[in-house]
Design an enzyme around this catalytic site. Structure first.
Site, PDB file in Angstrom:
ATOM      1  N   THR A  27       0.850  -1.195   0.000  1.00 31.47           N
ATOM      2  CA  THR A  27       0.000   0.000   0.000  1.00 31.47           C
ATOM      3  C   THR A  27       0.883   1.240   0.000  1.00 31.47           C
ATOM      4  O   THR A  27       1.875   1.293   0.737  1.00 31.47           O
ATOM      5  CB  THR A  27      -0.894  -0.005   1.265  1.00 31.47           C
ATOM      6  N   GLY A  28       0.497   2.239  -0.807  1.00 33.44           N
ATOM      7  CA  GLY A  28       1.270   3.487  -0.840  1.00 33.44           C
ATOM      8  C   GLY A  28       1.624   3.848  -2.267  1.00 33.44           C
ATOM      9  O   GLY A  28       1.289   3.117  -3.217  1.00 33.44           O
ATOM     10  N   GLY A  84       6.353  -0.803  -0.314  1.00 34.58           N
ATOM     11  CA  GLY A  84       7.292   0.270   0.007  1.00 34.58           C
ATOM     12  C   GLY A  84       7.631   0.235   1.492  1.00 34.58           C
ATOM     13  O   GLY A  84       7.261  -0.686   2.213  1.00 34.58           O
ATOM     14  N   ALA A  85       8.338   1.257   1.942  1.00 33.11           N
ATOM     15  CA  ALA A  85       8.663   1.373   3.372  1.00 33.11           C
ATOM     16  C   ALA A  85       8.914   2.847   3.675  1.00 33.11           C
ATOM     17  O   ALA A  85       9.209   3.636   2.769  1.00 33.11           O
ATOM     18  CB  ALA A  85       9.898   0.547   3.709  1.00 33.11           C
ATOM     19  N   ASP A  86       8.776   3.181   4.946  1.00 34.81           N
ATOM     20  CA  ASP A  86       9.050   4.570   5.356  1.00 34.81           C
ATOM     21  C   ASP A  86      10.530   4.780   5.664  1.00 34.81           C
ATOM     22  O   ASP A  86      11.067   5.859   5.425  1.00 34.81           O
ATOM     23  CB  ASP A  86       8.204   4.919   6.587  1.00 34.81           C
ATOM     24  N   LYS A  96       7.499   0.592   8.739  1.00 33.41           N
ATOM     25  CA  LYS A  96       6.345   0.731   7.850  1.00 33.41           C
ATOM     26  C   LYS A  96       5.129   1.149   8.662  1.00 33.41           C
ATOM     27  O   LYS A  96       5.170   1.216   9.867  1.00 33.41           O
ATOM     28  CB  LYS A  96       6.055  -0.604   7.147  1.00 33.41           C
ATOM     29  N   GLY A  99       0.513   4.276   6.696  1.00 28.78           N
ATOM     30  CA  GLY A  99      -0.902   4.094   6.365  1.00 28.78           C
ATOM     31  C   GLY A  99      -1.615   3.370   7.497  1.00 28.78           C
ATOM     32  O   GLY A  99      -1.112   3.301   8.612  1.00 28.78           O
ATOM     33  N   GLU A 105      -0.135  -5.849   6.072  1.00 27.02           N
ATOM     34  CA  GLU A 105       1.190  -5.698   5.452  1.00 27.02           C
ATOM     35  C   GLU A 105       2.185  -6.672   6.095  1.00 27.02           C
ATOM     36  O   GLU A 105       2.920  -7.370   5.384  1.00 27.02           O
ATOM     37  CB  GLU A 105       1.690  -4.259   5.603  1.00 27.02           C
ATOM     38  N   LYS A 123      14.606   7.113   1.786  1.00 26.74           N
ATOM     39  CA  LYS A 123      14.119   6.224   2.855  1.00 26.74           C
ATOM     40  C   LYS A 123      15.259   5.572   3.645  1.00 26.74           C
ATOM     41  O   LYS A 123      15.005   4.878   4.622  1.00 26.74           O
ATOM     42  CB  LYS A 123      13.234   5.121   2.247  1.00 26.74           C
TER      43      LYS A 123
HETATM   44  C1  5RP Z   1       2.042   2.030   4.341  1.00 25.09           C
HETATM   45  C2  5RP Z   1       3.504   1.839   4.134  1.00 25.09           C
HETATM   46  C3  5RP Z   1       4.087   2.393   2.872  1.00 25.09           C
HETATM   47  O1  5RP Z   1       4.718   1.358   2.197  1.00 25.09           O
HETATM   48  C4  5RP Z   1       5.085   3.459   3.229  1.00 25.09           C
HETATM   49  O2  5RP Z   1       4.409   4.483   3.942  1.00 25.09           O
HETATM   50  C5  5RP Z   1       5.760   4.039   1.978  1.00 25.09           C
HETATM   51  O3  5RP Z   1       4.845   4.775   1.236  1.00 25.09           O
HETATM   52  P1  5RP Z   1       5.236   5.428  -0.150  1.00 25.09           P
HETATM   53  O4  5RP Z   1       5.523   4.306  -1.107  1.00 25.09           O
HETATM   54  O5  5RP Z   1       4.002   6.207  -0.536  1.00 25.09           O
HETATM   55  O6  5RP Z   1       6.434   6.316   0.054  1.00 25.09           O
HETATM   56  O7  5RP Z   1       4.196   1.273   4.939  1.00 25.09           O
HETATM   57  O8  5RP Z   1       1.653   1.457   5.562  1.00 25.09           O
END
Ligand code: 5RP
Length: 226
Positions: A27-28, A84-86, A96, A99, A105, A123
């Protein structure tokens, strides 16, 4: 066509998907680029893949793109999970959960034979929690008890609010989120604490789960395998 780093890394991961696979969708914004890329390949190359989604929004985007979305409850394994990841640390520990879909996830990331993480260079961090607070999903009734426990371990934080800040934010599973900071604690130690506090449903530190992290840059994709 000029690609941004998130698109580039998403296409790179989509090229690793093989015929008849069950693929988990994250998600993201990066996950959305992956959904677009895999939907194109699936159609052009008749890959016959099935996808399972970590969120309602990804499932809806995937359906719209023509992918065969199956229910989480219908699978007992999956080949690849892509998300993805933060934050990503050098030992491939992830943060992560910005969201609201943390539980699914982590479930899909743990169940998949391979978990590919797609990020751009922004990141990469030295320590998890460097740029974002750590989401801790809790059963609603327990949020104060859990917060008190986390404070005993040096945590600071509060309940996540919705985007207009006029109510708490509910996750996809109807739970609440505490957004926490813990000073300089090691992510492994923190994981052990968070994994053992009753009332915590899930948290945003993903240790030992990534098979590989792919880092998209303006010109290339770097691969870091676990
Ligand atoms: C959602 C996540 C997303 O993967 C993370 O926030 C990265 O988002 P983006 O791809 O929009 O940068 O962990 O829970």
């Amino acid at each position: 066509m000029t690609l941004n780093p998130k698109q580039r890394v998403a296409i790179h991961a989509a090229n690793l998907v093989e015929k008849d696979m069950i693929v988990g969708l994250g998600t993201g914004s990066t996950a959305n680029f992956f959904i677009e890329a895999i939907a194109k390949r699936n159609k052009a190359e008749k890959l016959n893949i099935r996808v399972v989604s970590s969120s309602i929004i990804s499932a809806s985007i995937a359906k719209e793109a023509g992918l065969n979305v199956i229910a989480l409850s219908d699978i007992d394994n999956l080949d690849i999970y892509v998300d993805g990841a933060d934050e990503v640390a050098s030992d491939l520990t992830l943060l992560k959960g910005r969201g609201q879909d943390l539980v699914k996830e982590k479930l899909l990331a743990s169940a998949a034979d391979q978990f590919f993480v797609l990020v751009d260079e922004t990141k990469l961090v030295e320590n998890i929690g460097q740029n974002f607070s750590i989401p801790v999903e809790v059963i609603p009734e327990a949020w104060q008890l859990v917060l008190a426990q986390l404070k005993l371990h040096g945590g600071h934080g509060q309940l996540r609010l919705n985007s207009s800040s006029d109510n708490v934010a509910f996750t996809a599973s109807g739970s609440l989120v505490l957004d926490m900071t813990f000073g300089k604690m090691e992510s492994l130690e923190l994981t052990m604490i968070l994994d053992t506090i009753p009332g915590v449903i899930e948290h945003g530190i993903f240790s030992d789960l990534a098979t590989a992290v792919f880092i998209g840059t303006e010109t290339a994709v770097e691969e870091h395998w676990y």
